[in-house]
Motif scaffolding. Structure first.
Motif, mmCIF file in Angstrom:
data_model
loop_
_atom_site.group_PDB
_atom_site.id
_atom_site.type_symbol
_atom_site.label_atom_id
_atom_site.label_comp_id
_atom_site.label_asym_id
_atom_site.label_seq_id
_atom_site.Cartn_x
_atom_site.Cartn_y
_atom_site.Cartn_z
ATOM 1 N N ARG A 199 0.838 -1.200 0.000
ATOM 2 C CA ARG A 199 0.000 0.000 0.000
ATOM 3 C C ARG A 199 0.873 1.250 0.000
ATOM 4 O O ARG A 199 2.023 1.240 0.463
ATOM 5 N N VAL A 200 0.283 2.316 -0.520
ATOM 6 C CA VAL A 200 0.878 3.648 -0.479
ATOM 7 C C VAL A 200 -0.102 4.560 0.238
ATOM 8 O O VAL A 200 -1.266 4.671 -0.176
ATOM 9 N N GLN A 201 0.349 5.168 1.325
ATOM 10 C CA GLN A 201 -0.452 6.141 2.064
ATOM 11 C C GLN A 201 0.073 7.538 1.742
ATOM 12 O O GLN A 201 1.277 7.786 1.850
ATOM 13 N N TYR A 202 -0.843 8.434 1.400
ATOM 14 C CA TYR A 202 -0.430 9.784 1.029
ATOM 15 C C TYR A 202 -1.318 10.805 1.732
ATOM 16 O O TYR A 202 -2.548 10.686 1.732
ATOM 17 N N PHE A 203 -0.689 11.805 2.343
ATOM 18 C CA PHE A 203 -1.378 12.884 3.042
ATOM 19 C C PHE A 203 -1.125 14.186 2.277
ATOM 20 O O PHE A 203 -0.186 14.922 2.576
ATOM 21 N N PRO A 204 -1.953 14.520 1.291
ATOM 22 C CA PRO A 204 -1.716 15.748 0.525
ATOM 23 C C PRO A 204 -1.998 17.013 1.326
ATOM 24 O O PRO A 204 -1.410 18.066 1.060
ATOM 25 N N THR A 205 -2.927 16.918 2.299
ATOM 26 C CA THR A 205 -3.249 18.058 3.155
ATOM 27 C C THR A 205 -3.317 17.586 4.602
ATOM 28 O O THR A 205 -3.267 16.381 4.884
ATOM 29 N N LYS A 206 -3.486 18.518 5.507
ATOM 30 C CA LYS A 206 -3.552 18.185 6.931
ATOM 31 C C LYS A 206 -4.750 17.309 7.253
ATOM 32 O O LYS A 206 -4.678 16.455 8.151
ATOM 33 N N ASN A 207 -5.852 17.473 6.537
ATOM 34 C CA ASN A 207 -7.113 16.843 6.906
ATOM 35 C C ASN A 207 -7.500 15.637 6.060
ATOM 36 O O ASN A 207 -8.572 15.083 6.253
ATOM 37 N N TYR A 208 -6.635 15.226 5.121
ATOM 38 C CA TYR A 208 -7.042 14.195 4.164
ATOM 39 C C TYR A 208 -5.943 13.158 3.975
ATOM 40 O O TYR A 208 -4.758 13.492 3.852
ATOM 41 N N ARG A 209 -6.365 11.890 3.973
ATOM 42 C CA ARG A 209 -5.460 10.774 3.699
ATOM 43 C C ARG A 209 -6.076 9.891 2.626
ATOM 44 O O ARG A 209 -7.267 9.564 2.674
#
Length: 443
Positions: A199-209
């Motif tokens: 899996r790849v986990q990505y947090f583009p913003t503070k509130n979203y994964r």
């Protein structure tokens, strides 16, 4: 199996961010311990740190035991249609687990070992291990989670991992301590508890994964087909009082009767909302928190010999929880409903070589939709973050005989070592009442 998914990985990710001294931390300063499916621990005492005070490794110990009283009193003490309570009218250990987690210098590593009655219900039913050699649940079922990966300082975080993971599908967790109720909702019990893949986990913003998954299959250690399954998970938290989730899965997860690979495609989607609508600051007496969760599922299978009209699953679970006495006491009420024509995700109510009662066989032969309703009330006493005492009442009803009755679902005597006679049929009922007393410890 359902959260049966790892919301606890969020806490692990927060730790990664903090210890890499990143200036961008996802969900920073959010208290997420109240969420259904989330670990409520604040402190992790089993930590080894280096001379600079940075955590090298964190140890975790978990124990979950229960007494499940089934008013149907099956003679073989077998609890059916549940992925957490496998035994009835006796004391049982659902899960005992120890683990190590590290995110030292951006390296990700997790190893959780496990034993308990849940392994017999969940892992040992994995038919994918029969495909080929050099495989089997014997060496894998004792691993709850094992993963390696790396954290990249991209935006609010990017994690790449490979291994055995807790499932991302569903709201409730595999770890009952993280759930508002002990018996999981049916929509979570009928869906995966683990995956093997990457899996790849990505947090583009503070509130979203967002996550992208490549999987061997639907709750399977090995692959059923020539191509991997694919999945997606998305979390949005505009503030600490609300969580919105949407998950997806697509894959081939069955075989033809002659053993050839099936072209049947499975699609599954679930979404949820968890909302804390009452949380006065610094209040320690009376009601201190109140929240609800709603989890909806829809799945379908299509392919040779399988019609989506007769092979789909839809269901919802609505739970409400109030806390009081400085969050040391809590009461949860929940209702959930599932429709599953063809029973392609439902549990088998008796062992495979048993003869079912006429009501069940006739309904399934006529393609009748399996419909189940469940309601429960759970009282939690949480004297500290490391221990929980639970008292739960659970009622379930189905449109066909589906729950274990007084005669049991194993054999005429109730022992697996004794033969099943030609005139014996599994004793199944349309209703079930249970009272569960449980205790779990997590350090």
């Amino acid at each position: 199996m359902k959260i049966k998914h790892i919301l606890g990985s969020l806490l692990f990710t927060f730790s990664i961010q903090a210890q890499t001294n990143s200036t961008k931390v996802p969900f920073e300063n959010y208290n997420l311990r109240w969420i259904n499916g989330q670990n409520r621990q604040q402190d992790f005492p089993l930590q080894l740190k280096d001379k600079n005070g940075e955590t090298i490794v964190t140890g975790v110990v978990y124990l979950d035991g229960y007494f499940n009283y089934n008013f149907n009193r099956p003679k073989d003490n077998t609890q059916t249609i549940s992925a957490v309570t496998g035994r009835a009218n006796e004391f049982s250990i659902a899960l005992a687990s120890i683990g190590l987690e590290t995110n030292y210098k951006n390296a990700i590593g997790r190893l959780w070992l496990q034993t308990g009655s849940m392994l017999h219900i969940i892992q040992e039913t994995d038919g994918s291990v029969a495909r080929g050699r050099n495989t089997g649940t014997g060496n894998l079922k004792f691993i709850r989670e094992a993963a390696a990966g790396y954290h990249f300082d991209v935006n609010y975080g990017l994690n790449v991992e490979m291994g055995i993971f807790m499932s991302y599908i569903g709201l409730e967790s595999y770890i009952t301590q993280e759930n508002w109720s002990y018996q999981r909702s049916m929509v979570c019990d009928f869906t995966p508890f683990y995956f093997q893949g990457a899996r790849v986990q990505y947090f583009p913003t503070k509130n979203y994964r967002t996550e992208l998954w490549l999987l061997n299959g639907w709750q399977s250690y090995n692959s059923w087909s020539k191509s991997p399954g694919i999945g997606s998970s998305n979390y949005y938290r505009p503030n600490e009082n609300i969580q919105l989730v949407a998950n997806f899965y697509l894959g081939r997860d069955s075989r033809n009767p002659d053993g050839s690979l099936s072209d049947v495609v499975r699609f599954h989607h679930d979404n949820s909302i968890v909302y804390r609508y009452y949380h006065p600051e610094n209040k320690k007496h009376g009601i201190t928190q109140a929240a609800f969760s709603l989890n909806n599922h829809y799945g379908i299978q299509n392919g040779s010999g399988v019609s989506g009209k007769s092979n789909f699953m839809t269901g919802s679970s609505l739970a409400h929880r109030i806390w009081w006495n400085d969050n040391h006491l809590a009461l949860t009420t929940r209702a959930d409903y599932v429709t599953n024509p063809g029973s392609y995700l439902a549990f088998t109510p008796a062992q495979s070589n048993s003869t079912m009662p006429n009501g069940y066989e006739l309904a399934m032969a006529n393609g009748e939709k399996l419909r189940m309703f469940q309601t429960s009330a759970t009282l939690d006493w949480m004297p500290s973050d490391v221990v929980t005492f639970r008292l739960e009442y659970n009622y379930r009803q189905s449109n066909v005989p589906y729950f274990a009755g007084r005669g049991g679902t194993t054999s005429p005597t109730g022992f697996t070592t004794d033969p099943i006679t030609a005139d014996w049929k599994a004793d199944l009922r349309k209703q079930e009442h249970r009272v569960i007393l449980a205790m779990n410890f997590r350090l």
